[in-house]
Design a protein around this motif. Structure first.
Motif, mmCIF file in Angstrom:
data_model
loop_
_atom_site.group_PDB
_atom_site.id
_atom_site.type_symbol
_atom_site.label_atom_id
_atom_site.label_comp_id
_atom_site.label_asym_id
_atom_site.label_seq_id
_atom_site.Cartn_x
_atom_site.Cartn_y
_atom_site.Cartn_z
ATOM 1 N N SER A 140 0.816 -1.220 0.000
ATOM 2 C CA SER A 140 0.000 0.000 0.000
ATOM 3 C C SER A 140 0.848 1.268 0.000
ATOM 4 C CB SER A 140 -0.953 0.004 1.206
ATOM 5 O OG SER A 140 -0.225 0.168 2.424
ATOM 6 N N ILE A 141 2.024 1.251 0.680
ATOM 7 C CA ILE A 141 2.848 2.457 0.716
ATOM 8 C C ILE A 141 3.831 2.499 -0.443
ATOM 9 C CG2 ILE A 141 2.622 2.648 3.218
ATOM 10 C CD1 ILE A 141 5.500 1.633 3.461
ATOM 11 N N GLY A 142 4.083 1.398 -1.078
ATOM 12 C CA GLY A 142 4.951 1.355 -2.246
ATOM 13 C C GLY A 142 6.418 1.345 -1.919
ATOM 14 N N SER A 143 6.859 2.273 -1.046
ATOM 15 C CA SER A 143 8.261 2.356 -0.684
ATOM 16 C C SER A 143 8.363 2.812 0.760
ATOM 17 C CB SER A 143 9.003 3.340 -1.601
ATOM 18 O OG SER A 143 10.336 3.545 -1.141
ATOM 19 N N GLY A 144 9.265 2.127 1.556
ATOM 20 C CA GLY A 144 9.460 2.556 2.924
ATOM 21 C C GLY A 144 9.539 1.399 3.898
ATOM 22 N N VAL A 145 9.169 1.732 5.174
ATOM 23 C CA VAL A 145 9.269 0.765 6.270
ATOM 24 C C VAL A 145 7.912 0.600 6.927
ATOM 25 C CG1 VAL A 145 10.378 0.225 8.466
ATOM 26 C CG2 VAL A 145 11.676 1.382 6.650
ATOM 27 N N VAL A 146 7.577 -0.690 7.282
ATOM 28 C CA VAL A 146 6.313 -1.002 7.968
ATOM 29 C C VAL A 146 6.636 -1.736 9.261
ATOM 30 C CG1 VAL A 146 4.132 -2.260 7.887
ATOM 31 C CG2 VAL A 146 5.021 -1.125 5.819
ATOM 32 N N ALA A 147 5.983 -1.324 10.373
ATOM 33 C CA ALA A 147 6.127 -2.029 11.656
ATOM 34 C C ALA A 147 4.744 -2.251 12.236
ATOM 35 C CB ALA A 147 6.988 -1.236 12.629
ATOM 36 N N ILE A 148 4.368 -3.525 12.405
ATOM 37 C CA ILE A 148 3.055 -3.891 12.936
ATOM 38 C C ILE A 148 3.258 -4.685 14.217
ATOM 39 C CG2 ILE A 148 0.887 -5.083 12.504
ATOM 40 C CD1 ILE A 148 1.323 -2.718 10.654
ATOM 41 N N ALA A 149 2.569 -4.270 15.300
ATOM 42 C CA ALA A 149 2.594 -5.000 16.569
ATOM 43 C C ALA A 149 1.210 -5.568 16.820
ATOM 44 C CB ALA A 149 3.016 -4.101 17.715
ATOM 45 N N GLY A 150 1.134 -6.860 17.111
ATOM 46 C CA GLY A 150 -0.138 -7.518 17.431
ATOM 47 C C GLY A 150 -0.148 -7.928 18.888
ATOM 48 N N ALA A 184 15.596 -4.751 8.714
ATOM 49 C CA ALA A 184 14.401 -5.129 9.475
ATOM 50 C C ALA A 184 14.764 -5.836 10.791
ATOM 51 C CB ALA A 184 13.521 -6.056 8.624
ATOM 52 N N VAL A 185 15.863 -6.585 10.802
ATOM 53 C CA VAL A 185 16.260 -7.308 12.017
ATOM 54 C C VAL A 185 16.654 -6.324 13.109
ATOM 55 C CG1 VAL A 185 17.909 -8.959 13.006
ATOM 56 C CG2 VAL A 185 16.973 -9.341 10.699
ATOM 57 N N ASP A 186 17.452 -5.305 12.740
ATOM 58 C CA ASP A 186 17.859 -4.300 13.735
ATOM 59 C C ASP A 186 16.658 -3.568 14.295
ATOM 60 O OD1 ASP A 186 20.465 -5.065 13.298
ATOM 61 O OD2 ASP A 186 20.867 -3.421 11.866
ATOM 62 N N LEU A 187 15.718 -3.223 13.422
ATOM 63 C CA LEU A 187 14.549 -2.457 13.843
ATOM 64 C C LEU A 187 13.637 -3.266 14.770
ATOM 65 C CD1 LEU A 187 13.686 -0.681 10.460
ATOM 66 C CD2 LEU A 187 14.745 0.353 12.490
#
Length: 890
Positions: free
Chosen positions: A807-817, A840-843
């Motif tokens: 949906s954002i095309g370019s960038g970073v996504v972080a989802i917490a459930g 992604a691992v560091d983040l």
């Protein structure tokens, strides 16, 4: 009527008409008298009736009892072949009254039989009575009309019978036959009584007293009768010969021996032919009653008899095994009266052939060494005991054969020297063992084995037997006795209890005595020959020397038998289905189930298990007899018998065969053939059925099958059927359609789960479902989408991140459930175009630390982590956002 079979039948018919129950001969191994090695008289099987311990539905009985006298105090072995009337095996005809008729009727029945039915000349008969038994004396005068000179009073114990130091006892009356004055000898009681002119043919025992310790004696309330007539002796009289070996039965057996050896039964070879004929009967009947040759107990006596006959076959010049070729002649002569001979003919034949083949090598070597050792000796000389022991210990040449071989030369053996050498060897063995590093707890069993000897196992043929307690153990030490409530271990001289070995668990049951009940909770084998019965005294006291009744738990033993036999069938079926690489790696056979471990590199499919079950149950339905043979271990393995894992084998082994192949090039051949010392069913049908209930891995390349048989399998299948029936009712379908209906329900559930997951992801991305921070942040040229969602399973979070990245095309996504349990899961995704700038691992590890996690992992473009503190999920997303912002501005 003078043939042996006719005489036996006439005797039994005569007493049957006189109201006696015709009772079959008991086995040669007594089940109710642990003090006897073999049944040696007709009354052995009725001992408990005479003492009042047992009741039956008859008070009169008649039998033709198989007897053996070749061990213990009743041992005629050395005389057999050299006298007219000594035998190792003989038949004792008898009639018995258990508190019914007494002296008058017993004397009347006896006199009428010998004079009317058998037609003996009255003038050639005389009788003896106990010197104090005036009643019997007068009855013989009255009933038989005998004169005073033909009724002889005997004052010795020869005419007073006792069962033991205590118990029933009473005077005897013997009937003698006069073979004529051409034979030397005098009537009983005379100086020439040892001669052969007057021969006892029947002994009537009048049990009328109870003997007590110290010599006291009282009259029995119900006096009884026990008689014994040697069939071979009466046959000699009726056939007009003086020598038992001249009766029709022995003439037939000796004629067969003559034909096979080509040596006449004249003076030079007569004794050898007689030994062979007599010993053939003894060995065949012992084998048919379950005794097999061994180096201990009854098996050792059998081996002595067999080898003595085999040595005489060697003396007659037989170059190949001889005795087994005589078995058909014996079966033809005696099989009708004793069908057990017919049933066991194959086992008898194979056992004799095996033993003689092996013994010939020992015999030739031993006789050669004996000739060297006695070279230069003459009549009256004595062979030293050391040499005799060396022949026995080093070359396997038994002492009795050494004695028998030297007997014809008049040379004796120093028995004391032999025993001294034996004692020294045992002392050295004990010393060597003490320093071998064995566990101290085993020391007591070694010592007890030396003290009381090995336990004889009777359990292949019976589940009950009498025994004598040999030792009592508690707390790792021998004790004098155990009383009510005490736990310990019991060793007896003979037992029907199986000791745990070869994967089969030990038997349980009870040991009973007067006022005694010992509950056996386990039976173990210890000290290479001891069967140790562990348990607790429930009532009374158990001590060494006590005569007891051993009773195995029948139901449990039957279940164990079924499971053990099923293990053999499963083993062979697995080889048939999976391949010849299958080999047993272990087993456990208990009453409730079986476990079988075997070599195989991968799991077994349901179709393969079904095929294994089908094959095993096909063999079970054959209801074929389970056949046991005795073979040399090398010969058994060479013939194709499979050795069981973990089993210790001696020179000779039991080979168990069951079932036959029904088709293919092996049709008609034995299906399962294995070396096994365990207990088994009598016929494959006794297993009932076998049902495999589990398949699993044990180790690399080793699989395990678990299965049930008989009632356990039936109960399992009934339970399975009930579950299917209940499931069909819930699903509102037939039992036949249950599987298809369940598959449809499962497919429908999977479809709904996918749809629900998609809906939850769309809801989460649409800002509902508990989303926090709906907007997309932009840090310089980098977009960041971070949210906390609920109601989404951790496994579905990656799907939400993938949708967000798209949906954002370019960038970073972080989802917490955050789950219902309060724990948090975090997934971070990085689009490919910015993967070089963000990892992604560091983040994800930054977020993991805030929710109490221990790091995270994955790929640079997708990583996942979690922690127990879901309340800080939003803080975790904010921390990841801050890090992205910092990196974007760098």
């Amino acid at each position: 009527m003078s043939g042996v079979n006719d005489i036996r039948a006439t005797f039994l018919d005569y007493f049957a008409k006189a109201g006696h129950a015709v009772v079959p001969s008991s086995p040669l191994v007594p089940r109710n008298d642990p003090t006897l090695m073999f049944a040696n008289s007709g009354m052995v099987q009725f001992k408990n009736l005479f003492t009042g311990i047992e009741k039956r539905d008859y008070v009169r009985a008649t039998t033709a009892q198989k007897c053996v006298r070749a061990g213990g105090k009743h041992n005629d072995l050395d005389n057999v072949g050299y006298t007219a009337r000594h035998h190792t095996f003989f038949e004792m005809l008898g009639n018995f009254s258990f508190g019914d008729y007494f002296k008058d009727r017993a004397i009347e029945l006896a006199w009428n039989l010998v004079t009317k039915e058998f037609g003996l000349d009255r003038s050639k008969l005389l009788v003896t009575v106990y010197s104090e038994d005036d009643e019997a004396y007068e009855l013989w005068r009255k009933i038989a009309g005998l004169s005073d000179r033909r009724i002889i009073r005997i004052s010795t114990s020869d005419n007073f019978w006792q069962m033991g130091d205590t118990g029933p006892c009473g005077p005897c009356s013997e009937i003698f036959y006069d073979h004529g004055d051409h034979i030397w000898g005098g009537p009983p009681g005379s100086p020439e009584a040892d001669g052969d002119r007057f021969i006892e043919i029947w002994n009537l025992v009048f049990m009328q007293y109870e003997q007590f310790q110290g010599g006291g004696r009282v009259a029995l309330p119900k006096p009884s009768i026990d008689t014994g007539m040697g069939l071979e002796r009466i046959a000699a009289v009726l056939q007009g010969v003086h020598d038992n070996y001249d009766i029709d039965l022995f003439k037939t057996l000796i004629r067969a021996s003559v034909e096979l050896t080509g040596r006449p039964a004249d003076d030079a070879q007569r004794a050898s032919h007689r030994v062979i004929a007599d010993h053939l009967r003894a060995t065949s009947f012992l084998i048919s009653d379950g005794v097999l040759p061994s180096n201990e107990g009854r098996g050792y006596v059998l081996r002595r008899i067999m080898r003595r006959a085999m040595r005489h076959a060697h003396l007659l010049g037989a170059r190949e095994p001889l005795l087994w070729r005589l078995v058909p002649t014996l079966v033809a002569e005696m099989g009708r009266a004793y069908p057990e001979l017919v049933r066991a003919e194959a086992l008898i034949t194979e056992t004799l052939k095996l033993e003689e083949t092996r013994f010939r090598r020992t015999l030739e070597r031993g006789l050669g060494l004996l000739d060297e050792a006695t070279n230069g000796m003459s009549t009256g000389d004595m062979l030293d005991g050391e040499t005799a022991f060396k022949l026995y210990d080093t070359y396997g040449f038994p002492l009795d054969l050494t004695q028998d071989a030297l007997r014809q030369r008049g040379i004796h053996v120093n028995i004391d020297g032999f025993q001294d050498a034996m004692a020294r060897q045992k002392a050295e063995a004990r010393a060597n063992w003490a320093g071998s590093g064995e566990a101290a707890s085993a020391a007591i069993w070694f010592g007890l084995k030396e003290k009381v000897g090995p336990t004889e196992f009777l359990g292949y043929d019976t589940e009950t037997a009498e025994a004598v307690v040999a030792a009592v153990v508690a707390g790792g030490a021998e004790v004098t006795a155990l009383t009510a409530g005490q736990e310990g271990a019991i060793i007896v001289n003979q037992t029907p209890f199986y000791g745990e070995s070869g994967g089969q668990v030990g038997d349980t049951g009870v040991i009973l005595g007067e006022g005694l009940r010992f509950r056996v909770t386990d039976t173990q084998k210890e000290g290479e020959g001891l069967f140790v019965h562990h348990g607790v005294v429930e009532a009374g006291t158990i001590a060494a020397g006590l005569a007891v009744q051993m009773v195995v738990d029948h139901g449990r033993r039957s279940a164990i038998r079924a499971n053990h036999s099923a293990t053999h069938l499963l083993h062979e079926a697995l080889r048939e289905v999976l391949g010849d690489h299958v080999a047993q790696k272990g087993s456990m056979v208990s009453a409730d189930r079986l476990r079988f471990d075997f070599s195989h590199p991968k799991p077994i499919s349901a179709e393969e298990i079904a095929r294994v079950e089908e094959i095993a149950n096909t063999i079970i339905l054959q209801n074929a007899p389970v056949v046991t043979r005795l073979m040399a271990v090398d010969d058994a393995i060479e013939s194709g018998a499979r050795a069981l894992f973990g089993e210790k084998y001696g020179d000779e082994v039991r080979v168990v065969s069951m079932g036959t192949y029904e088709d293919g090039n092996r049709a008609g051949k034995s299906y399962s053939v294995e070396l096994c010392g365990g207990t088994h069913v009598n016929r494959t049908g006794d297993i009932g059925l076998v049902s495999v209930v589990g398949e699993s891995a044990v180790a690399a390349g080793v699989r395990r099958l678990e299965a049930l048989t008989a009632r356990s399998a039936r109960r399992h299948l009934v339970a399975q059927d009930e579950r299917v029936r209940s499931l069909a009712a819930v699903l509102k379908t037939s039992q036949a359609e249950v599987v298809a209906r369940v598959e449809a329900v499962v497919d429908e559930r999977r479809k709904l789960e996918r749809e629900l997951g998609d809906a939850k992801r769309k809801l989460a991305m649409g800002g509902g479902g508990g989303a926090s921070g709906d907007g997309v942040k932009t840090f310089g040229e980098v977009k960041f989408l971070g949210r906390v969602v609920s109601g989404i399973a951790p496994k579905d979070l990656k799907g939400v991140v993938d949708d967000a990245k798209a949906s954002i095309g370019s960038g970073v996504v972080a989802i917490a459930g955050v789950g219902d349990d309060g724990k948090a899961g975090i997934v971070v995704g990085v689009t490919a175009d910015v993967a070089g700038r963000f990892n992604a691992v560091d983040l994800v590890r930054i977020g993991s630390e805030l929710v109490g996690g221990k790091g995270g992992g994955g790929r640079p473009d997708m990583a996942q982590a979690g922690g127990p503190d879901g309340a800080k999920a939003a803080e975790a997303i904010e921390a990841i956002s801050a890090r992205v912002e910092a990196l974007a501005g760098a």
